[in-house]
Design a protein around this motif. Sequence first.
Motif, PDB file in Angstrom:
ATOM      1  N   HIS A  30       3.823 103.885  -2.452  1.00 30.97           N
ATOM      2  CA  HIS A  30       5.138 103.396  -3.309  1.00 30.97           C
ATOM      3  C   HIS A  30       5.632 102.199  -2.599  1.00 30.97           C
ATOM      4  N   HIS A  32       7.059  98.073  -3.541  1.00 33.44           N
ATOM      5  CA  HIS A  32       7.349  97.305  -4.277  1.00 33.44           C
ATOM      6  C   HIS A  32       6.727  95.715  -4.104  1.00 33.44           C
ATOM      7  N   HIS A 178       9.990 107.632 -12.021  1.00 33.32           N
ATOM      8  CA  HIS A 178      11.140 107.639 -11.464  1.00 33.32           C
ATOM      9  C   HIS A 178      12.132 107.867 -12.440  1.00 33.32           C
ATOM     10  N   HIS A 226      10.174 109.579  -5.211  1.00 38.81           N
ATOM     11  CA  HIS A 226      10.984 110.258  -4.270  1.00 38.81           C
ATOM     12  C   HIS A 226      11.245 111.757  -4.455  1.00 38.81           C
ATOM     13  N   SER A 260       9.042 109.135  -0.476  1.00 42.59           N
ATOM     14  CA  SER A 260       9.805 107.889   0.010  1.00 42.59           C
ATOM     15  C   SER A 260      11.350 108.089  -0.260  1.00 42.59           C
ATOM     16  N   ASP A 330       8.726 103.305  -0.175  1.00 40.59           N
ATOM     17  CA  ASP A 330       9.787 102.585  -0.979  1.00 40.59           C
ATOM     18  C   ASP A 330       9.861 101.053  -0.458  1.00 40.59           C
ATOM     19  N   ASN A 336      13.812 101.504   4.699  1.00 45.61           N
ATOM     20  CA  ASN A 336      13.115 102.490   3.604  1.00 45.61           C
ATOM     21  C   ASN A 336      11.808 103.160   4.454  1.00 45.61           C
TER      22      ASN A 336
END
Length: 372
Positions: A30, A32, A178, A226, A260, A330, A336
């Motif tokens: 995970h 981005h 999510h 998550h 995450s 994350d 994070n």
Amino acid sequence: MKASISIFTIFFFLSSPILAGNKLEIVDFHYHFNHEIGKQQLTNRLIQPQDFFSRKATVLLDYGYALDVTRLNSSRRDKQTMNEMTLHRELSQTISELPDIVAYGLCGADLTSQNFRKHVRECLALPHMIGVKLHLHPNRTMLSSCGNCIRGFQEDSKKQLAEVAAEVAPINGVILVHVAHFAHFVSNDPAVRGVLGTGWPEEEAETKALLEVALQFPTVKFVIAHSGANSAINPRGLKLIADYFRTRGSKTRNVYVETSVIAGHSFQSGMCFVLDRRPMYVFHDEKLAPMADVNECSVEVGNYLLSSDVRIVIDAWRTLGMDRVLFGSDGPSPANTLESLQFILGNPYLTAPEKELIFSKNAQSLLSEIRK
């Protein structure tokens, strides 16, 4: 500053026996992809913490899924989706050019867009793209239907999820979901904050809707972002899914979770760590604030990692199966990443072999099954 420090902060320390003096190797499921940074900066971010840990592989998420189209008319939605395809191509090309870095991409998709299935199909045809990221939260999208019982949500998107799964199935690919956080939209009651969400029947309906699609497409890997902390599919839902698979003797078990920022999604906390022998508190926007003394950090880790909420999460993982837990950071946020690492490294409810499964072995097994 001490009065404002949450008891759920996390102390970043390197004393975990899993390291044993060696560099930790992870598969990050995970992370981005930021289209505003260049290839070199992305490369630097992925390898930056190499003195502590290294990423054996990274799954990069395209921000196309987060484009807010809920208030756009249909013609503008089409234009927005075309822009998403531009982003997907850029991600695919960037992965091709990353030097000595193993990476995969997930296509962004918005179930409220009219042409989502066509563009998912086109995106999956690009090199390195192994699945789809669905972010139901910003668009207030529900998989199930509850007769307009929650104002402002677009309901009954299970059919659209199945259409996405139909596109992902031929490559045995991944759908990272999510799901919605009902408490964020309809209640400020602190009683519904925490890993278990609201406890409303709508959450069970969401869980069953995802399970039904997962059973319909057994070759697709459905990953709950998550670990569902404080969302519609939370640890209660994970146990429901696990019970279904166990009681029916199913060998498929194609529902996973990733790990995450569970603390941040549950309690809106930051974390604390020591910087140049000074205890600091880091917020999710990366702003740092000094703390009174170094002992605050070590006190806080006991309060959070030994909490009943953490035990609830780990128990749900064990019920689902520790071989279905994937590490996620994350990223690219350093806060994070550190928080996510520490949740596993310092977790007293996890054994060393379980931590190894989570950090890399489970993801490697999953990725080996993808036909791409």
